[in-house]
Design a protein around this motif. Structure first.
Motif: not given
Length: 355
Positions: A1-18
């Motif tokens: 779960m942790n790996r999936r969560y952090w990967l998803a959050l990093l992807l969303l963070m990048a999209a949100g920052l853009l």
């Protein structure tokens, strides 16, 4: 779960920052008609010795002239920022823009984790993406409203309400201090404190919890109450009495439609249907043991659909709660290590006195 969560959050963070950065290039002059400018301006007035709540005294309590209708926390923060050196509106934006992004990301992270703990990987990613990249979030990002900060504090409050109630009440108080939209949830909090309190200390716990909830708005408001109590109360009440003409074109509320033929149906009288529906939700929470989260989502939905004045940023309030309420009954994968955002109150856990 942790790996999936952090990967998803990093992807969303990048999209949100853009997405956020794409709006950071908007010139400060283009935002001078938005609330974020007037928050900065009220801070400037405070530094100059002017009372931001006094202007409303010359109004008819109907037509808006960008009066100070929030509790003072945001205005005081603006004054503090200017006192430490960021005196221009553009300087204020340089600070607020990244802060707004981090609050927005906090909403996304809390939502994503809530779904992922229930094994809803794909659904959680979609729910988080809706809150991150949906049109209401894009609008708030573009005009730099306070919604992300206020909603983040509200979600933190609901997340902690069962495990750390005092900290949860303080987070709710902070949400109200930033922007008081969630004030309609106050009865739900008080009912929750009564139902979960011990028999011999219920009233004490409700009063104590109520004081914690009031702490941030009241403590920040005291100087302005002493300065000009009438101006302060009229400014805070202005949102309830202002003209209902500021609705989205083609989607007026019921009272706005009826007021065309019933000119007396304005101000607080126009809020009777809204308040009656909310009262039914409070009663349902009290008698039918529905969950705090579901009741809170419906209260904010009633506000959105029946309030005389409607702005685009209002849509994010019920949306952020409703997405979580949709999967609230799905049990967590690891119940010993995680818990629902706000667990439903079961009838057997409530004494006959509190029913």
């Amino acid at each position: 779960m942790n790996r999936r969560y952090w990967l998803a959050l990093l992807l969303l963070m990048a999209a949100g920052l853009l997405m956020h950065i794409s709006f950071w290039s908007i010139p400060a002059d283009d935002l001078m008609g938005e609330d974020i400018y007037y928050i900065w301006l009220e801070g400037k007035r405070i530094i100059a010795g002017e009372n931001p709540y006094a202007r409303v005294l010359a109004s008819d309590m109907r037509a808006n002239d960008k009066y100070a209708t929030y509790f003072p926390l945001a205005y005081l923060f603006s004054a503090l920022v200017q006192k430490v050196g960021l005196t221009t509106f553009s300087g204020w934006l340089y600070l607020w823009r990244p802060l707004s992004f981090f609050f927005h990301l906090g909403i996304v992270a809390l939502t994503l984790k809530y779904f992922y703990r229930r094994g809803l990987w794909l659904l959680g990613f979609v729910a988080a993406a809706v809150l991150l990249l949906g049109r209401w979030s894009i609008y708030i990002t573009r005009v730099h409203h306070l919604e992300f900060a206020a909603i983040f504090c509200l979600l933190v409050s609901l997340r902690l309400l069962q495990s750390r109630p005092r900290l949860a009440l303080l987070a709710f108080s902070l949400s109200l201090g930033i922007k008081q939209i969630a004030i309609f949830l106050l009865p739900l909090y008080l009912i929750h404190l009564w139902m979960t309190g011990s028999k011999d200390k219920r009233m004490k716990e409700v009063v104590y919890g109520f004081l914690i909830i009031l702490s941030v708005p009241v403590l920040t408001s005291l100087p302005f109450l002493i300065w000009n109590a009438e101006g302060f109360f009229k400014s805070i009440m202005f949102s309830a009495t202002r003209l209902g003409s500021s609705h989205i074109d083609g989607a007026p509320s019921l009272d706005v439609i009826f007021s065309e033929n019933l000119p007396w149906l304005v101000g607080l009288k126009a809020k009777l249907l809204l308040l009656a529906l909310m009262a039914l939700i409070y009663l349902s929470f009290w008698r039918e043991q529905t969950s705090m989260l579901a009741a809170a989502a419906l209260v904010m939905m009633v506000f959105l659909y029946f309030n005389s004045v409607l702005f685009l940023q209002y849509f994010l309030w019920p949306l952020s709660l409703t997405l979580l309420a949709l999967v609230e009954r799905v049990p967590p994968l690891m119940p010993l290590l995680s818990s629902p955002l706000v667990p439903p109150i079961h009838p057997q856990s409530i004494s006959p006195v509190s029913k």
